[in-house]
Design an enzyme around this catalytic site. Structure first.
Site, PDB file in Angstrom:
ATOM      1  CB  CYS A   9      -8.797   4.712   6.073  1.00  0.00           C
ATOM      2  SG  CYS A   9      -9.847   3.797   5.174  1.00  0.00           S
TER       3      CYS A   9
ATOM      4  CB  CYS B 135      -9.664   7.170   1.626  1.00  0.00           C
ATOM      5  SG  CYS B 135      -9.566   7.229   3.336  1.00  0.00           S
TER       6      CYS B 135
ATOM      7  CD  GLU C  31     -11.190  -0.739   0.143  1.00  0.00           C
ATOM      8  OE1 GLU C  31     -12.073  -0.307   1.164  1.00  0.00           O
ATOM      9  OE2 GLU C  31      -9.887  -0.737   0.464  1.00  0.00           O
TER      10      GLU C  31
ATOM     11  CG  HIS D  17      -1.958   0.913   1.122  1.00  0.00           C
ATOM     12  ND1 HIS D  17      -1.849   2.289   0.590  1.00  0.00           N
ATOM     13  CD2 HIS D  17      -3.231   0.689   1.342  1.00  0.00           C
ATOM     14  CE1 HIS D  17      -3.044   2.934   0.943  1.00  0.00           C
ATOM     15  NE2 HIS D  17      -4.016   2.106   1.086  1.00  0.00           N
TER      16      HIS D  17
HETATM   17  O1  FUB Z   1      -5.508  -0.409   3.796  1.00  0.00           O
HETATM   18  C1  FUB Z   1      -5.639   0.625   4.446  1.00  0.00           C
HETATM   19  C2  FUB Z   1      -6.822   1.710   3.860  1.00  0.00           C
HETATM   20  O2  FUB Z   1      -7.910   0.920   4.489  1.00  0.00           O
HETATM   21  C3  FUB Z   1      -6.990   1.782   2.509  1.00  0.00           C
HETATM   22  O3  FUB Z   1      -6.540   3.068   2.019  1.00  0.00           O
HETATM   23  C4  FUB Z   1      -8.372   1.814   2.582  1.00  0.00           C
HETATM   24  O4  FUB Z   1      -8.819   1.528   1.092  1.00  0.00           O
HETATM   25  C5  FUB Z   1      -8.695   0.723   3.325  1.00  0.00           C
HETATM   26  O5  FUB Z   1      -8.712  -0.585   2.849  1.00  0.00           O
HETATM   27 ZN    ZN Z   2     -10.837   5.599   3.689  1.00  0.00          ZN
END
Ligand code: FUB
Ligand code: ZN
Length: 709
Positions: free
Chosen positions: A446, A367, A349, A212
């Site tokens: 988040c 987000c 997502e 990520h």
């Molecule tokens: O995985 C960390 C955060 O939580 C992501 O940016 C969001 O999409 C959610 O999955």
């Molecule tokens: Zn979020």
């Protein structure tokens, strides 16, 4: 001219004007900022406390005392819910550090203009816990210290260590900038220095990158603050390494004995889940410079693109900038909702293929829209082009702030463009992040914290400073909101103050106070939606036709001109989607200034999806200060079929005949602040003209019955 000078000449980099220099003084955003500071941030802290996030850093969890079941490696909503339900000491989740960090970041921004010892104490206490948690070598991560000690960096692919590190870095930079206190920053620099010893091209280091993205953009922030070039180098390394073959995620999985095709408990993760190539879900199917469509998890794409723009700006990296612009164009011309929502698919997502923008099922994580705002802002710094400013504003006023209730204590994670509550009651949509009304919290939270940090730093998105070819300052104005900003131009102080009721009114007065007698430029964005604008500098009327890439450049001795008056004609209008957005064929949406509107059941009764407008309808906007905290309501004459004439039938031969209705639309961001019910952004639209007279009543019942299907 030398070659490198030629290359440099192409770049027209601006610098942001810090959130610190911009004080929000009134109007739309002051209300939001106040609510954020007084309601949202305290509510979020409380949720973090109650859920165990705050105490998690104190290392009170001990795995040997925990008999609760574990649900696989990639544990999200389900496990967190179990965690809460079963009592005992909550088991820290692998990205709780990031939640705390985002809360600290948001709270830190608030402290600068609104000092508050209590909030500062809360931050300091968490910082002290992080200080105690930090290992001798600099490593700092709650999950891998208390839940899986000894396993750090064994699952960089899925376990968010670098993501958490990135948010901690952003938080520490914000806290230092807000208070001047450097304890947190020192802790974080030690961690960043340690990470730099672990990852990189050198022999013995991990040749990898995060599952990520986030650390990349945070390292650029840290570099900009500290001027330590190793942070920038590491950010660039993470970007450059992404998508190289053999795939790091695969090598890592093999090394630690994991199945490379493992799709996780929900069956949606893994190497080959989406068709665009191995690891496309994590933007690792190709080197970043070769990616030309936005694939996979939307938030990750935006954070990655932020770093691409930042690194391109810092290193004048043309191919990185070109790739970043290509991704931008793909997202904003083919994969974005009219609200600036992105990532239409709830499973993972993620982005869908071009023009796949369903309304009821729209995921649109808050987000992701926040990421789009951050990305747009960075694009503007590299290239001051209204196309970026327009999207920044679109996302901000629609898909971002729809994420929080007007009271400030309820949140949307997913932002649908149409809602029928039955879809949720009947559990057709079951994703635990998709709801027809805002929620107080989510196991994965988040979004609330991301919203809080963006709202609190909104001042940092308003202006930037560039240079004209003859090296004179240009002050760009990207957003219109009441604020007061101070900066130095050619060594002299300049104060710029905006007065406006925007977005309800298009009149913006920009006052310039300075003793500087030299000319400099103020460049104001003329939004793409604005068909008529007027502008006056001092007493001089300006030619608003001379717009360069969305900006009107006004060079003046501002000590003499003193004031710039801008009038962006605001009127509601209808807009349609590209014909390939099949869900929106024969549909129109209402926009007023930057605001996208929607119909709610509270104003229009049930059956919103049968309402139609036609080409002749005239839209009327009127401000109602008693509604939804004060909004412009848009009304228009429309049509809808009469429910009662259906007499229990499901299908009938097409008939001309509808009843007139007066529709009432409210800004999308303000929906779901009254009783729950239906909502739609896209409204049926007839290109021709209806016969407006009702004729259904005249039909004979026998006719209906004999011909029904
Ligand atoms: O995985 C960390 C955060 O939580 C992501 O940016 C969001 O999409 C959610 O999955
Ligand atoms: Zn979020």
């Amino acid at each position: 001219m030398r070659n490198e000078e030629k290359i440099m000449e192409k770049w027209n980099i601006s610098e942001t004007i810090s959130w610190k220099s911009v004080e929000i003084t009134g109007g739309f955003w002051k209300k939001r900022e106040d609510t954020n500071r007084m309601v949202t941030l305290p509510a979020e802290y409380e949720q973090c406390r109650v859920s165990g996030r705050v105490d998690s850093v104190k290392c009170i969890y001990h795995p040997e005392n925990d008999n609760r079941p574990r649900k696989g490696v990639f544990t999200i909503d389900g496990v967190l819910e179990d965690n809460m339900a079963q009592g005992g000491v909550p088991r820290p989740h692998h990205y709780w550090d990031s939640d705390l960090a985002k809360w600290i970041e948001g709270a830190a921004y608030s402290l600068y203009h609104h000092p508050d010892p209590e909030t500062e104490e809360k931050i300091d206490s968490i910082v002290e816990d992080f200080a105690k948690l930090q290992m001798e070598d600099g490593y700092l991560n709650t999950y891998y210290t208390v839940v899986e000690p000894g396993k750090r960096w064994t699952n960089v692919y899925q376990m968010h260590e670098l993501y958490c590190a990135g948010h901690l870095i952003e938080a520490a930079v914000a806290y230092y900038e807000a208070t001047g206190k450097d304890r947190f920053l020192k802790i974080i620099c030690k961690y960043a220095d340690y990470i730099d010893t672990v990852f990189g091209p050198e022999e013995g280091k991990i040749h990898g990158y995060p599952g990520h993205q986030e650390i990349e953009l945070s390292l650029v922030k840290l570099y900009r603050l500290t001027k330590e070039s190793r942070y920038l180098r590491l950010a660039k390394y993470f970007l450059d390494e992404r998508g190289k073959q053999p795939y790091f995620f695969e090598e890592e999985a093999k090394k630690y004995g994991r199945d490379v095709e493992d799709r996780g408990p929900k069956g949606i993760l893994g190497k080959s889940f989406i068709a665009k190539g191995p690891y496309a879900l994590f933007q690792s199917h190709l080197p970043v410079r070769e990616q030309d469509t936005a694939e996979g998890h939307a938030v990750r794409v935006t954070y990655m693109a932020c770093a691409m723009a930042d690194v391109a700006a810092e290193t004048r990296d043309e191919s990185l900038w070109t790739a970043c612009s290509r991704l931008w164009d793909n997202v904003t011309t083919k994969r974005m909702y009219v609200t600036g929502g992105i990532g239409s698919q709830d499973g993972c997502e993620r982005f869908n293929f071009d023009y796949q923008l369903p309304n009821e099922e729209a995921y649109n994580e808050t987000c992701a829209s926040i990421g789009l705002v951050m990305w747009a802002n960075r694009m503007l710094m590299v290239s001051p082009d209204g196309k970026y400013g327009d999207i920044m504003e679109r996302a901000l006023y629609n898909g971002v702030i729809s994420g929080v209730s007007l009271k400030g204590d309820k949140f949307f994670y997913a932002n649908h463009l149409a809602v029928h509550p039955g879809v949720f009651e009947d559990r057709i949509i079951t994703n635990p992040r998709m709801f027809p009304v805002r929620q107080s919290w989510f196991p994965v939270s988040c979004c609330p914290m991301n919203l809080a940090r963006l709202t609190e730093s909104i001042g940092g998105y308003v202006y930037s400073r560039g240079l004209s070819p003859d090296e004179k300052d240009i002050i760009y104005v990207h957003l219109y909101l009441e604020n007061s900003m101070k900066l130095e131009v050619q060594g002299q102080e300049v104060r710029i103050t905006q007065k406006t009721r925007y977005p309800w009114d298009g009149k913006i007065s920009i006052f310039v106070e300075t003793d500087l007698e030299e000319e400099f430029t103020i460049a104001v964005r003329i939004p793409g939606w604005c068909h008529h604008a007027t502008a006056k500098a001092g007493e001089e009327t300006l030619n608003t036709q001379q717009i360069e890439k969305g900006y009107l450049y006004i060079r003046k001795n501002w000590n003499k001109a003193k004031k710039l008056e801008l009038d962006l004609q605001l009127r509601p209008f209808l807009l349609e989607s590209h014909p390939s957005v099949r869900m929106n064929c024969a549909k129109a949406a209402i926009q007023y200034g930057p605001l996208v509107y929607c119909l709610e059941e509270a104003d229009n009764g049930k059956g919103l999806f049968d309402i139609m407008l036609n080409g002749n309808c005239s839209l009327n906007a009127e401000f109602d200060e008693t509604l939804l905290g004060g909004v412009c309501v848009v009304t228009a004459d429309g049509f809808r079929r009469k429910q009662e004439s259906w007499r229990g039938q499901l299908y009938l031969p097409v008939q001309e005949g509808v009843e007139p209705v007066r529709i009432r639309a409210v800004p999308y961001y303000s929906w779901s602040n009254r009783e729950s019910g239906e909502m739609t952004v896209w409204i049926g639209y007839q290109y021709g003209n209806f016969k407006s007279e009702t004729c259904v009543d005249e039909r004979k019942a026998e006719e209906n019955e004999s011909s029904c299907i």
